[in-house]
Motif scaffolding. Structure first.
Motif, short mmCIF file in Angstrom:
data_model
loop_
_atom_site.label_atom_id
_atom_site.label_comp_id
_atom_site.label_asym_id
_atom_site.label_seq_id
_atom_site.Cartn_x
_atom_site.Cartn_y
_atom_site.Cartn_z
N ASN B 88 0.83 -1.21 0.00
CA ASN B 88 0.00 0.00 0.00
C ASN B 88 0.88 1.27 0.00
OD1 ASN B 88 -2.53 1.26 0.08
ND2 ASN B 88 -2.27 1.66 2.28
N TYR B 89 1.97 1.20 0.76
CA TYR B 89 2.90 2.34 0.82
C TYR B 89 3.59 2.53 -0.53
CZ TYR B 89 7.10 4.95 2.13
OH TYR B 89 8.12 5.87 2.18
N TYR B 90 3.86 1.41 -1.23
CA TYR B 90 4.57 1.48 -2.51
C TYR B 90 3.65 1.90 -3.66
CZ TYR B 90 8.29 -1.14 -0.14
OH TYR B 90 9.26 -1.54 0.72
N SER B 92 1.92 4.60 -4.09
CA SER B 92 2.03 6.01 -4.44
C SER B 92 3.20 6.27 -5.42
CB SER B 92 2.17 6.83 -3.16
OG SER B 92 2.55 8.13 -3.45
N LEU B 95 2.44 4.77 -8.80
CA LEU B 95 1.44 5.55 -9.54
C LEU B 95 2.06 6.82 -10.11
CD1 LEU B 95 -1.80 5.15 -7.34
CD2 LEU B 95 -1.26 4.08 -9.54
N GLN B 96 2.96 7.45 -9.33
CA GLN B 96 3.64 8.66 -9.82
C GLN B 96 4.47 8.36 -11.06
OE1 GLN B 96 5.82 10.94 -6.84
NE2 GLN B 96 4.25 10.43 -5.32
N GLU B 99 2.14 7.84 -13.93
CA GLU B 99 1.61 9.14 -14.37
C GLU B 99 2.64 9.86 -15.24
OE1 GLU B 99 -1.01 12.31 -14.70
OE2 GLU B 99 -1.36 10.26 -14.02
N GLN B 125 11.18 8.66 -3.10
CA GLN B 125 10.38 7.44 -2.90
C GLN B 125 11.18 6.14 -2.76
OE1 GLN B 125 7.44 7.83 -2.27
NE2 GLN B 125 6.75 9.74 -3.22
#
Lengths: 179, 316
Positions: B88-90, B92, B95-96, B99, B125
């Motif tokens: 769950n932490y990974y 973000s 997704l960046q 994107e 990150q």
């Protein structure tokens, strides 16, 4: 064959043609010292030989003797097993219960693996069609038993025997016509 | 003529004697037949009651197993939950990155702008850590789910009633499945398992698992009661002679009092304190072994330990 059937034959012979005749039949067709008792099994061949002996003595065909024997046997068995014969209120009831009640009672008393199979269907209030099948092929004796049963219930009976195991059929068909 | 009449009289007397004896015999035979029918009905009723007892005992065993199974489920659940938290932490940074790829594809991000954005994501990150962790996290999570699935399947197999029908089955698999079911409860015990390949037998899988669980739970109890530092339980499965298979469960527990041994398989007999034990475990085990035409034997010495040996005939 169960001893009770031999005892039925003994009863008939002694009553009809005498004790001496029965003794002679035993001498001729049974092992020495033979005494028949109901619960014991004896070879089928012994019964057929004794019946043939009776036929010879009376100078009658074996089928006739078997029919007479069957008729007499019913009275003998009904007297001996009053508890069973009293269960049926009518000839029809008895005939329809041969396999389900009478043979079941026989199995309770004796370990008898060769009981005939008998299926009875009521065609109308005066006709019952009965299918008889037995490896002993004693259909004439069965006819006699049925006549004996009719007599017991004071009914007039005529039996047609259009299909017979003795003519190669898988089972006999007996058509019972009641008065 | 008189001699003939005398002879006939004697004959008729003898015939009456036969009639009387036969009548007596038939009366007794009928009574015997009736008694036999009653016995057959009672036997069927007893078999039915025995089946109910075995089922009740199985439900009781399920209760016993549930604590261990809950613990067994907790372990994989703990690391599945931990791994999902990391994943769950990974999400973000991943997704960046996705994107960024999208913007690049749409020509909205180029050259220095793109480079700056990628460096920013990389620095902020911990991309190296994610790259290293991700395969292991997914692999371990899948492994945890598989483990949970196995535990639940084992439990369901044990409780399913269709296991109550006879069929050809592998005793080795039955023993292994049962040990897996008790894995959580037998942690901390020195468990020796020597399970050889043996021919399949005609058996009720569920019932046999029940019997083995009963023996193992008893072995565990005996070892716990002995307060020995070295707690040993041994399970052996091997071909016996040419005609049977031997399964034994041994322990170095408190052993069984010699006075108690003859009553060990009696229903409702237990040496456990009031409120503990139904007294049906070994009775049911005995009934199951008998149902499989097997034999169960116990050797025990107080303070030393016990060994329960079951022999299953190969041809049933």
């Amino acid at each position: 064959m169960r001893g009770v059937i031999f005892r039925g034959l003994e009863e008939l012979v002694v009553e009809a043609i005498g004790m001496q005749a029965w003794d002679e039949l035993l001498e001729a067709h049974a092992p020495e010292g033979r005494v028949y008792v109901s619960p014991t099994s004896y070879p089928d061949a012994e019964l057929f030989a004794l019946a043939q002996g009776v036929a010879d003595k009376l100078n009658k065909p074996l089928t006739d003797v078997l029919a007479i024997f069957g008729q007499s046997l019913f009275g003998f068995l009904a007297e001996k097993h009053k508890g069973i014969s009293s269960k049926f209120a009518s000839f029809e009831e008895l005939v329809l219960s041969i396999d389900s009640v009478i043979h079941m009672e026989v199995k309770k008393l004796y370990d008898e693996p060769n009981l005939p199979s008998i299926a009875a269907i009521v065609k109308d209030d005066k006709t019952i069609v009965l299918e008889y099948c037995s490896n002993r092929k004693l259909c004439f004796c069965a006819e006699g038993l049925l006549y004996g049963a009719a007599q017991f219930y004071s009914r007039k009976l005529k039996i047609e025997h259009p299909q017979c195991m003795h003519s190669g059929a898988k089972h006999c068909v007996l058509i019972l016509h009641l008065d | 003529m008189s001699e003939y009449n005398d002879y006939k009289k004697a004959y008729l007397r003898e015939r009456r004697a036969r009639d009387e004896v036969e009548s007596l015999l038939e009366e007794k035979t009928r009574a015997l037949y009736s008694a036999n029918q009653t016995l057959e009905r009672q036997l069927a009723q007893l078999k039915n009651q025995q089946a109910v007892l075995i089922n009740n005992e199985r439900m009781a065993t399920l209760g016993t197993l549930s604590a261990g199974v809950a613990h067994e489920l907790n372990n994989p659940l703990a690391y599945v939950a931990g791994n999902l938290e990391s994943l769950n932490y990974y999400i973000s940074p991943i997704l960046q990155l996705l994107e960024t790829v999208k913007l690049l594809e749409q020509n909205e991000l180029r050259g220095e702008q793109l480079e700056a954005r990628l460096i920013d994501i990389y620095l902020r990150q911990r991309i190296d850590e994610i790259t290293n962790d991700l395969p292991d996290l997914v692999h371990d999570t899948l492994h945890g789910c598989e483990r949970i699935k196995t535990i639940v399947n084992d439990l369901m197999n044990f409780s399913r009633s269709n296991n109550d029908s006879f069929g050809r089955a592998s005793l080795k698999s039955i023993v292994e499945d049962t040990l897996r079911l008790l894995h959580g409860q037998l942690k901390g015990y020195e468990l020796t398992v020597a399970v050889e390949d043996v021919p399949n037998i005609y058996c009720k899988e569920g019932a046999l698992k029940q019997a083995i669980i009963n023996l193992l739970v008893n072995a565990k109890y005996a070892v716990d009661m002995s307060h020995k530092s070295h707690k040993s339980i041994e399970v052996l499965l091997a071909p016996g002679n040419d005609q049977d298979i031997i399964l034994s469960v041994s322990d170095n527990g408190i052993g069984i009092d010699a006075d108690v041994l003859p009553r060990l398989f009696d229903p409702f007999f237990t040496t456990k304190p009031v409120g503990e034990g139904t007294g049906m475990g070994l009775a049911v085990t005995h009934a199951i072994v008998k149902e499989h035409k097997g034999k169960i034997d116990v050797q025990s010495q107080e303070g030393v330990g016990s060994q329960f040996t079951i022999s299953f005939p190969l041809e049933q």
